[in-house]
Design an enzyme around this catalytic site. Sequence first.
Site, PDB file in Angstrom:
ATOM      1  N   ARG A  93       0.843  -1.197   0.000  1.00 30.14           N
ATOM      2  CA  ARG A  93       0.000   0.000   0.000  1.00 30.14           C
ATOM      3  C   ARG A  93       0.879   1.248   0.000  1.00 30.14           C
ATOM      4  NH1 ARG A  93      -0.623   4.695   2.411  1.00 30.14           N
ATOM      5  NH2 ARG A  93      -0.265   3.679   4.428  1.00 30.14           N
ATOM      6  N   ASP A  94       1.569   1.553   1.090  1.00 30.72           N
ATOM      7  CA  ASP A  94       2.453   2.722   1.103  1.00 30.72           C
ATOM      8  C   ASP A  94       3.602   2.521   0.125  1.00 30.72           C
ATOM      9  OD1 ASP A  94       3.607   5.156   1.839  1.00 30.72           O
ATOM     10  OD2 ASP A  94       3.216   4.847   3.956  1.00 30.72           O
ATOM     11  N   HIS A 129       7.864   7.464   8.868  1.00 30.27           N
ATOM     12  CA  HIS A 129       8.595   7.605   7.608  1.00 30.27           C
ATOM     13  C   HIS A 129      10.030   7.987   7.932  1.00 30.27           C
ATOM     14  CE1 HIS A 129       5.631   7.256   4.265  1.00 30.27           C
ATOM     15  NE2 HIS A 129       4.798   7.341   5.294  1.00 30.27           N
ATOM     16  N   HIS A 142       3.432   3.660  -3.665  1.00 33.95           N
ATOM     17  CA  HIS A 142       3.841   4.976  -4.168  1.00 33.95           C
ATOM     18  C   HIS A 142       5.159   4.886  -4.943  1.00 33.95           C
ATOM     19  CE1 HIS A 142       0.860   7.490  -2.152  1.00 33.95           C
ATOM     20  NE2 HIS A 142       1.091   6.876  -1.013  1.00 33.95           N
ATOM     21  N   HIS A 179       3.044   4.907  12.974  1.00 34.40           N
ATOM     22  CA  HIS A 179       3.494   4.719  11.593  1.00 34.40           C
ATOM     23  C   HIS A 179       4.550   5.777  11.310  1.00 34.40           C
ATOM     24  CE1 HIS A 179       2.772   4.081   7.140  1.00 34.40           C
ATOM     25  NE2 HIS A 179       3.186   5.341   7.106  1.00 34.40           N
ATOM     26  N   TYR A 231      32.434  -7.836  14.525  1.00 33.19           N
ATOM     27  CA  TYR A 231      33.148  -6.878  13.690  1.00 33.19           C
ATOM     28  C   TYR A 231      32.583  -6.872  12.268  1.00 33.19           C
ATOM     29  CZ  TYR A 231      36.958  -5.635  16.849  1.00 33.19           C
ATOM     30  OH  TYR A 231      37.700  -5.133  17.886  1.00 33.19           O
ATOM     31  N   SER A 249       3.424  11.057   9.013  1.00 31.23           N
ATOM     32  CA  SER A 249       3.355  10.987   7.550  1.00 31.23           C
ATOM     33  C   SER A 249       4.504  11.707   6.867  1.00 31.23           C
ATOM     34  CB  SER A 249       2.039  11.606   7.071  1.00 31.23           C
ATOM     35  OG  SER A 249       0.955  11.161   7.839  1.00 31.23           O
TER      36      SER A 249
END
Length: 335
Positions: A11-12, A194, A15, A192, A286, A165
């Site tokens: 969904r997101d 970003h 974009h 949520h 390491y 958002s």
Amino acid sequence: MSIIITDTTLRDGSHSVRHQFSKENIASLVSGMDKAGVSIIEVGHGDGLAGSTCNYGFTKESDTDMVQVAAQTAQNARIAVLLLPGIGTVPDLQKAWDAGARVVRIATHVTEADISHEHIEAARKMGFFTIGFLMMAHRAQPEKVLEEARKMESYGAQVVYATDSAGALLPDGVRQRVALLKEKLSIPVGFHSHNNLGLAIGNSLAAIEAGATYIDGSLGGLGAGAGNTATEMLTTVLERANIPTGIDLFGIMDTATQVLQPIISSLGVTLPKTQDAMMLGYAGVYSSFMLHARRAAERFGVDYRKIIITAGERGAVGGQEDWLYRIAREIAESK
């Protein structure tokens, strides 16, 4: 405390690929995430139900087809959709239910929860697990976020999200908003993020520390702007912190690298390769060990991640790279 991760790749993340995920892409990604143990998988246009327009860009597949193939593929995960009042309507919500969606996130600007009333009530009557999604949470002070969240709770929302958002919040701002919601609401709180300031993981951890139990991610961090919290990275960090998610670490990593990466590459999108670095941080060894672990894995036909993790468990330090070959041989012999 366990954390419920909702994956928003389909969904997101849409974009990032101009909403061009095909039904085959959706089936492959849902299958991988479902097998890895993701609880909720969100699908659809980046702007939610009915978002496929000349204004927001057209999807390759219809809302109904996307939800239907996801619901038919998932064996355990619930399929979610997003609805923005003014774009999506109650009839669109009914179509999503009929296609197999069982979770809906009703999203409004952080100061406009009142426009979600009709949609939240309708979603509850249909039987959806209904989530209120307050977008652009940085634009309102914590007390205002609470005021709007209380409206969504009163309409029937079963979870309310503070949604960053714009990727503009700093960890203290996340804590302030989430902690107040957690204290004053009688329903769970979600977050949520970003990654526009490089803080998606840090802000998600801040939200969890403040009491959020629903956290969003997307495979590879695929999403609008700089992307979302990477689901596989979030799973790795929470496992290291001994916070259960129910997600298989290697399974979600493999879905990101072996399923998502080829799909988005075919759509002209590339993502940073973070898996090696993630494993080094998870195991606490390491960074120079990676080259030797991969060579040993190839030589003995084993998973390099198991070598790295075992080296960390044994406390390997610089100068002990030869351990990696010994560990690889032991893993191969134990098969």
